[in-house]
Design an enzyme around this catalytic site. Structure first.
Site, mmCIF file in Angstrom:
data_model
loop_
_atom_site.group_PDB
_atom_site.id
_atom_site.type_symbol
_atom_site.label_atom_id
_atom_site.label_comp_id
_atom_site.label_asym_id
_atom_site.label_seq_id
_atom_site.Cartn_x
_atom_site.Cartn_y
_atom_site.Cartn_z
ATOM 1 N N ILE A 59 -12.733 25.827 42.543
ATOM 2 C CA ILE A 59 -13.811 25.192 41.781
ATOM 3 C C ILE A 59 -13.284 23.806 41.458
ATOM 4 O O ILE A 59 -12.169 23.651 40.970
ATOM 5 C CB ILE A 59 -14.198 26.009 40.521
ATOM 6 C CG1 ILE A 59 -15.251 25.248 39.688
ATOM 7 C CG2 ILE A 59 -13.003 26.375 39.651
ATOM 8 C CD1 ILE A 59 -15.860 26.078 38.537
ATOM 9 N N SER A 60 -14.056 22.783 41.753
ATOM 10 C CA SER A 60 -13.600 21.410 41.554
ATOM 11 C C SER A 60 -13.379 21.134 40.067
ATOM 12 O O SER A 60 -13.884 21.857 39.204
ATOM 13 C CB SER A 60 -14.635 20.423 42.099
ATOM 14 O OG SER A 60 -14.854 20.646 43.467
HETATM 15 N N1 SAH Z 1 -18.638 23.107 44.648
HETATM 16 C C1 SAH Z 1 -17.695 24.200 44.705
HETATM 17 C C2 SAH Z 1 -16.544 23.789 45.604
HETATM 18 C C3 SAH Z 1 -15.893 24.939 46.253
HETATM 19 S S1 SAH Z 1 -14.528 24.475 47.319
HETATM 20 C C4 SAH Z 1 -17.202 24.519 43.325
HETATM 21 O O1 SAH Z 1 -16.946 23.594 42.563
HETATM 22 O O2 SAH Z 1 -17.026 25.705 43.003
HETATM 23 C C5 SAH Z 1 -15.358 24.084 48.821
HETATM 24 C C6 SAH Z 1 -16.276 25.152 49.349
HETATM 25 O O3 SAH Z 1 -16.741 24.714 50.617
HETATM 26 C C7 SAH Z 1 -15.631 26.511 49.566
HETATM 27 O O4 SAH Z 1 -16.372 27.453 48.850
HETATM 28 C C8 SAH Z 1 -15.741 26.748 51.078
HETATM 29 O O5 SAH Z 1 -15.985 28.085 51.428
HETATM 30 C C9 SAH Z 1 -16.932 25.856 51.433
HETATM 31 N N2 SAH Z 1 -17.003 25.436 52.829
HETATM 32 C C10 SAH Z 1 -16.009 24.957 53.622
HETATM 33 N N3 SAH Z 1 -16.482 24.678 54.851
HETATM 34 C C11 SAH Z 1 -17.809 24.975 54.849
HETATM 35 C C12 SAH Z 1 -18.855 24.914 55.821
HETATM 36 N N4 SAH Z 1 -18.623 24.484 57.081
HETATM 37 N N5 SAH Z 1 -20.091 25.297 55.456
HETATM 38 C C13 SAH Z 1 -20.361 25.756 54.203
HETATM 39 N N6 SAH Z 1 -19.410 25.850 53.242
HETATM 40 C C14 SAH Z 1 -18.156 25.455 53.550
#
Ligand code: SAH
Length: 222
Positions: A59-60
């Site tokens: 989670i960012s």
């Molecule tokens: N906005 C989220 C960030 C999660 S980290 C938060 O703050 O909780 C990045 C996320 O991108 C991960 O959940 C990972 O599974 C997703 N991800 C990576 N590559 C992806 C793709 N090609 N398509 C969809 N999701 C993707």
């Protein structure tokens, strides 16, 4: 600055982000106040730092969520349609849903099914979250976010929560005119946030903001 914003409660964290200038707008503050980060971050939810959520995802940090909302804010109006790519924990999806209100909608897309399930489960921890799921104000889908999500297009705003290896034209194509995209892009060993603006006449302008460190947008695990 970021670490100084940590708090002992959700309200304390958000107030610190505001005081330190990481949240600028009252609208972003209100939207983040309404979502308890403890429902989405398994450990140290009120620290201003990223936290692991499993499946090599994080989670960012709250200040990055704030920055994304601030950057997209003009396009996050009541009734707006938003796509949150790499929705992971579902936290930002929930904050975005507060910004666009019950007449707007947010689709969260992730390519890892257990994370899509986690987003749904985290949202369902609050009454407001359950209402948003039941009404369709928030929906989580499974797919490769590098292609956007055509079924829901066009969008007023698209947020990408993982670093793209290149600029994916499909995402700009799925923006309304006008519309705006927030995306971290890899450039060699560095990553930068780009804000991509599509004007009413369809012309597209790229603005490079600051350096960041996100997990990459990848192929789905086999
Ligand atoms: N906005 C989220 C960030 C999660 S980290 C938060 O703050 O909780 C990045 C996320 O991108 C991960 O959940 C990972 O599974 C997703 N991800 C990576 N590559 C992806 C793709 N090609 N398509 C969809 N999701 C993707």
């Amino acid at each position: 600055m970021a670490w100084r914003s940590s708090g002992s409660s959700n309200a304390a964290l958000i107030n610190n982000l505001k005081q330190n200038g990481l949240i600028e707008s009252g609208r972003v503050k209100d939207a983040m106040m309404k979502v308890d980060r403890a429902h989405f971050a398994p450990s140290s939810p009120y620290d201003d730092s990223p936290q692991p959520i499993g499946h090599a995802a994080t989670i960012s940090a709250p200040h990055m969520h704030a920055s994304a909302c601030e950057s997209l804010l003009t396009y996050l109006q009541p009734g707006s349609k938003v796509l949150d790519i790499g929705s992971g924990s579902g936290y930002l999806t929930a904050v975005l849903a507060n910004l666009v209100g019950p007449s707007g909608s947010v689709i969260g897309i992730d390519h890892i099914q257990p994370l899509v399930d986690m987003g749904n489960a985290n949202m369902a921890k609050s009454e407001e979250g359950r209402r948003m799921l039941d009404s369709g104000q928030v929906r989580f889908v499974t797919g490769d976010g590098r292609k956007g999500w055509k079924e829901g297009a066009p969008y007023d705003a698209i947020h990408v929560g993982a670093a793209a290896a290149r600029h994916h034209e499909e995402l700009t194509e799925q923006l309304k005119a006008p519309g705006r995209l927030f995306v971290p892009v890899e450039e060699g060993r560095l990553q930068h946030i780009y804000v991509i603006e599509k004007s009413e006449d369809g012309s597209v302008e790229r603005r490079k903001l600051f350096g960041v460190q996100y997990v990459p947008l990848t192929d789905a695990p086999k």
